[in-house]
Every structure is written in C-alpha cells, then in structure tokens.
Design an enzyme around this catalytic site. Structure first.
Site, PDB file in Angstrom:
ATOM      1  CE  LYS A   9     -28.660  36.824  78.083  1.00 17.78           C
ATOM      2  NZ  LYS A   9     -29.555  37.628  78.934  1.00 17.78           N
ATOM      3  CE  LYS A 188     -21.825  26.375  76.732  1.00 15.47           C
ATOM      4  NZ  LYS A 188     -20.469  26.072  77.262  1.00 15.47           N
ATOM      5  CB  SER A 189     -26.677  23.839  74.598  1.00 12.63           C
ATOM      6  OG  SER A 189     -25.270  23.973  74.672  1.00 12.63           O
ATOM      7  NE  ARG A 190     -31.595  29.615  72.279  1.00  9.14           N
ATOM      8  CZ  ARG A 190     -30.611  30.496  72.467  1.00  9.14           C
ATOM      9  NH1 ARG A 190     -29.727  30.298  73.429  1.00  9.14           N
ATOM     10  NH2 ARG A 190     -30.519  31.568  71.719  1.00  9.14           N
ATOM     11  CG  LEU A 191     -29.840  21.380  76.224  1.00 15.35           C
ATOM     12  CD1 LEU A 191     -28.760  20.369  76.578  1.00 15.35           C
ATOM     13  CD2 LEU A 191     -30.981  20.695  75.459  1.00 15.35           C
TER      14      LEU A 191
END
Length: 212
Positions: A9, A188-191
């Site tokens: 996700k 977003k982008s696991r950041l």
C-alpha cells in the site's frame, strides 16, 4: 492467488511535521484520537496492550481505552487475567493504536498502576448490566471445560445480584503513566514520519524525529 509478499500500500493521506505537531504528546494524541472518531474509524478506542510476564515472554491483547488525561491512559480488566498477573510482577507495558484508515499509529510506553477503588467503582457502575454480570461470570484466562461454565455463572450471578451487582474484588482499572510516545504517519515510498516524545528529567518533553 496473490502472494502475501506482494501485498503493498502507498501511504499518501497526510504528513506529520515537527512544527505542526503539538509540543505536548497528550495534546497530539487527543487531536489524532478525535480525528479518528470524527472520521468514522472502526473502534478508534481499541488499543493493543503489550506486557512481559515473570517468564520473560511478551504477550499482547486488544483492550479499550476508557479515559486519558495528564495522569495517563486508563483501561479496565480482570486483575487475575494473564495481563493482570504480568503487570503484578512487571509494571512496565506498552500500548499501540493503529488507525488504518488514517494511516496512523501511536505507540505509548510507561509504568502501570491500578486506578483508585473510587474510579473503578464509578466506571463499573456505569457499564451495562450484562457487562457487570460478565465481570463476575468469567474467570478470565483460566482453562474452562466449555462455554456452559460462562452461561451457568452468568445465570447464577444474575439471580444473586439482580439489578445491583457490586464490583468484583478481582476487577478494576489500570493506568499507564507514559514516559515515551511515538506518532507514526505513513508516507509515500516508505519514507514515513515518526516523531518520538521522551520525558526529560525537568518534566518537559523532548520531541525527536526518528528515521523510518
């Protein structure tokens, strides 16, 4: 069939900034909890409670928050349950709220103590009658031969106490006094955004950003 490893996700609903967040973690928690309630999140009051018993084995379960203020986070349960026995030997615990729809997590750590008898009495008598009888009927965490035990106990105590069951001596509240909070906002982008608050010796809260 979809592989579980392929389930992903992208978190893009919001952000958590040091300057926009409250300097007091309790106020930040209240803000997020109220937003979860207003947003229609299912059971926004549900939290995972983690304890460690004398055998050093960690254990988790879901309980419901019943109050919070500057003194800490409150829930109620059976003192003889597995969590009650763990807390009797090791009063340190952790709580976690996961509001999936808002892509948010709150983690809280600290020491736990029982609330006063007066607080436990007041909350117990505010509960529905079936719940008050249930507190007597269930020998929580004990092995029982079947559901019949619970039904039989409930009938027995309902007949005994009628409409006025007293609070069982084995049932009451706990309060976790936080010394550390963490607020997680998916990004977003696991950041992801992670802000941790640690209690300082001067009584003030130190707010720090953690890498995701």
């Amino acid at each position: 069939m979809t592989s579980i490893a392929d389930l992903r996700k992208s978190y893009e609903r919001a952000e958590l900034d040091e300057h926009a967040s409250h300097a007091d973690p309790l106020q930040q928690f209240d803000r997020w909890l109220q937003e979860a309630i207003a947003g229609g999140v299912p059971e926004p009051n549900a939290m995972t409670l983690a304890t460690v018993g004398s055998d050093l084995r960690p254990s988790t379960r879901v309980v419901l928050i019943k109050g919070y203020d500057a003194r800490g986070i409150v829930w109620y349960t059976n003192y003889g349950s597995r969590k009650g026995q763990a807390l009797a030997g090791n009063p340190y615990a952790a709580l976690q709220f996961h509001w999936v729809e808002l892509e948010r997590v709150v983690r809280i750590e600290g020491v736990v103590e029982k609330v006063s008898d007066e607080e436990s009495d007041a909350y117990f008598h505010s509960r529905p009658l079936d719940s008050r009888i249930g507190a007597w009927a269930s020998p929580q965490s004990e092995v029982i031969p079947g559901r019949t035990v619970l039904v039989t106990n409930a009938a027995k105590y309902a007949a005994q106490f009628l409409l006025q069951p007293p609070r069982p001596p084995h049932w009451g509240g706990y309060r976790l006094k936080p010394d550390q909070w963490e607020f997680w906002q998916g990004r977003k982008s696991r950041l992801h955004d992670r802000l941790r608050y640690r209690a300082g010796e001067d009584g003030q809260w130190l707010r720090e950003r953690l890498a995701p």
